[in-house]
Design an enzyme around this catalytic site. Structure first.
Site, PDB file in Angstrom:
ATOM      1  CD  GLN A   1     -36.520   6.655   4.501  1.00  0.00           C
ATOM      2  OE1 GLN A   1     -35.871   6.558   5.530  1.00  0.00           O
ATOM      3  NE2 GLN A   1     -37.605   7.404   4.395  1.00  0.00           N
TER       4      GLN A   1
ATOM      5  CB  CYS B   1     -33.716  12.153   8.363  1.00  0.00           C
ATOM      6  SG  CYS B   1     -32.725  11.890   9.857  1.00  0.00           S
TER       7      CYS B   1
END
Length: 315
Positions: A85, A114
C-alpha cells in the site's frame, strides 16, 4: 529489501484476483502502520489469512531513498499473495514505486482512506476521495506502465456524507481499471461511531468489481455477518487481527500455540523488541488479568518476556 526476495520470482505466483473469483470470502490483513510487517504477515498466514497488505508507505520517500526502501519493504518467498500500500498524490511517483515492488508483490493499493491530519495536510489519504480525477490519473498511469496484466491496482477509501459521491467515485475508479475497492464504512470525521455497513452494501450493489468491507470486525462470526449484511467479496481486518492473529481460523481468543508461533517467527526475523512486545500485549489483552498486564506490559527485554511466557504459560 532484504531476505530471500530474489527467489520470489521463481515461486508459484498466487493471483489475488483468483482469490476473489474462488467463491469464498477473501480474508485479508489490513495495512497497519508499524504492525503489518513481514513477521506479523507470516503469523496470520498460518491462521487462514488469504491476503496481506504492507503498512502504508509514502511513495515519494520510497522512490527517492534506498534507506526507506530497505526499512519499509521487507518480504520473502512465502509472503504471497502480497499487496503493497502506497500513499501518493502524483501519478508518475506512484508508477515508479509500483515498478520497484512489482517483481516482489502481487499488486499495489492506493491509500484514499487515511484520516490522519499529517496525511491529509500532505495531500495523501482520505482527501483523495474528493479528487476522483487524480485517483483516475494515478490508476491509469500504473495500468499503462506496469507490463504484468495480472498485477493488481486497488484503492482503499472511506465514505462521503453523501453516499452518491462515493458510488460515483467507485464507478469512475472501476471504469479506469481498478481491480477491487476496499471500503472502510465510516466518513473521514468518524472514528469510533458504528460502521455504515448499509453504505458498503449499496456500493457493492452498484459495482461489478470485487468490494472488500472494512471496519470493526473482531471475530470470524463478525466477518461472516458483515459478508451477509453487505455482500462484500472480501473482509479486511486490522485491530481484530492484532488482538487475535488466529481470528480467521475461528479462534475466539489468541490460542497459546499462536503466541508460541509469534515468539518463534519474531525471533527468527529479528523483530525489534518494542514491536515484538507490543504484538504480545495486543494478543494477550483478552487472556490476562489486570494484575498480569501491570507486570507484563512493563517488561523491557526479550529475555524477560520469554521468561514470563515460560513461567506463566509454558510457552
Amino acid at each position: 529489501m532484504v531476505g530471500d526476495i530474489v527467489e520470489t520470482k521463481q515461486c508459484q505466483l498466487k493471483d489475488p484476483m483468483d482469490l476473489f473469483h474462488s467463491g469464498q470470502v477473501v480474508k485479508i490483513c489490513a495495512p497497519m502502520v508499524r504492525y503489518s510487517k513481514l513477521a506479523f504477515r507470516t503469523l496470520v498466514r498460518k491462521y487462514s489469512c488469504d491476503l496481506c497488505y504492507t503498512p502504508m508507505i509514502v511513495a515519494a520517500d520510497f522512490v527517492r531513498s534506498e534507506k526507506a526502501r530497505d526499512s519499509e519493504f521487507t518480504t520473502n518467498k512465502g509472503d504471497r499473495p502480497l499487496i503493497v500500500q502506497f500513499a501518493a498524490k502524483e501519478a508518475q511517483i506512484l508508477c515508479d514505486a509500483a515498478r520497484i515492488v512489482c517483481p516482489f508483490a502481487d499488486g499495489i493499493d492506493l491509500n484514499c482512506g487515511c484520516p490522519q491530519r499529517w496525511a491529509m495536510a500532505e495531500g495523501y489519504g482520505a482527501c483523495l476521495i474528493n479528487k476522483p480525477e487524480l485517483i483516475r490519473d494515478m490508476v491509469r498511469h500504473v495500468r499503462n506502465q506496469i507490463d504484468n496484466p495480472r498485477f493488481s491496482v486497488s484503492i482503499k477509501i472511506r465514505i462521503h456524507e453523501d453516499l452518491k459521491r462515493t458510488v460515483d467515485l467507485c464507478q469512475k475508479a472501476e471504469a479506469t481499471g481498478v481491480s477491487w475497492i476496499t471500503v472502510h464504512g465510516r466518513s473521514v470525521e468518524e472514528r469510533h461511531q458504528p460502521v455504515h455497513y448499509d453504505a458498503i452494501k449499496i456500493i457493492k450493489q452498484s459495482m461489478s468489481i470485487p468490494i472488500v468491507a472494512n471496519g470493526d470486525i473482531k471475530t470470524l462470526k463478525d466477518a461472516e455477518n458483515v459478508h451477509h449484511l453487505t455482500g462484500a467479496d472480501g473482509i479486511m481486518v486490522a485491530r481484530g487481527l492484532l488482538a487475535n492473529p488466529a481470528m480467521f481460523a475461528g479462534y475466539e481468543e489468541t490460542p497459546l500455540k499462536c503466541i508460541q508461533d509469534w515468539v518463534d517467527i519474531a525471533l527468527e526475523h529479528g523483530t525489534p523488541f518494542t514491536c515484538f512486545h507490543h504484538h504480545l500485549m495486543y494478543m494477550m489483552e483478552r487472556i490476562t488479568s489486570k494484575q498480569e498486564k501491570k507486570v507484563f506490559n512493563v517488561l523491557s527485554s526479550t529475555s524477560a518476556v520469554l521468561d514470563y511466557l515460560n513461567n506463566h504459560y509454558g510457552v
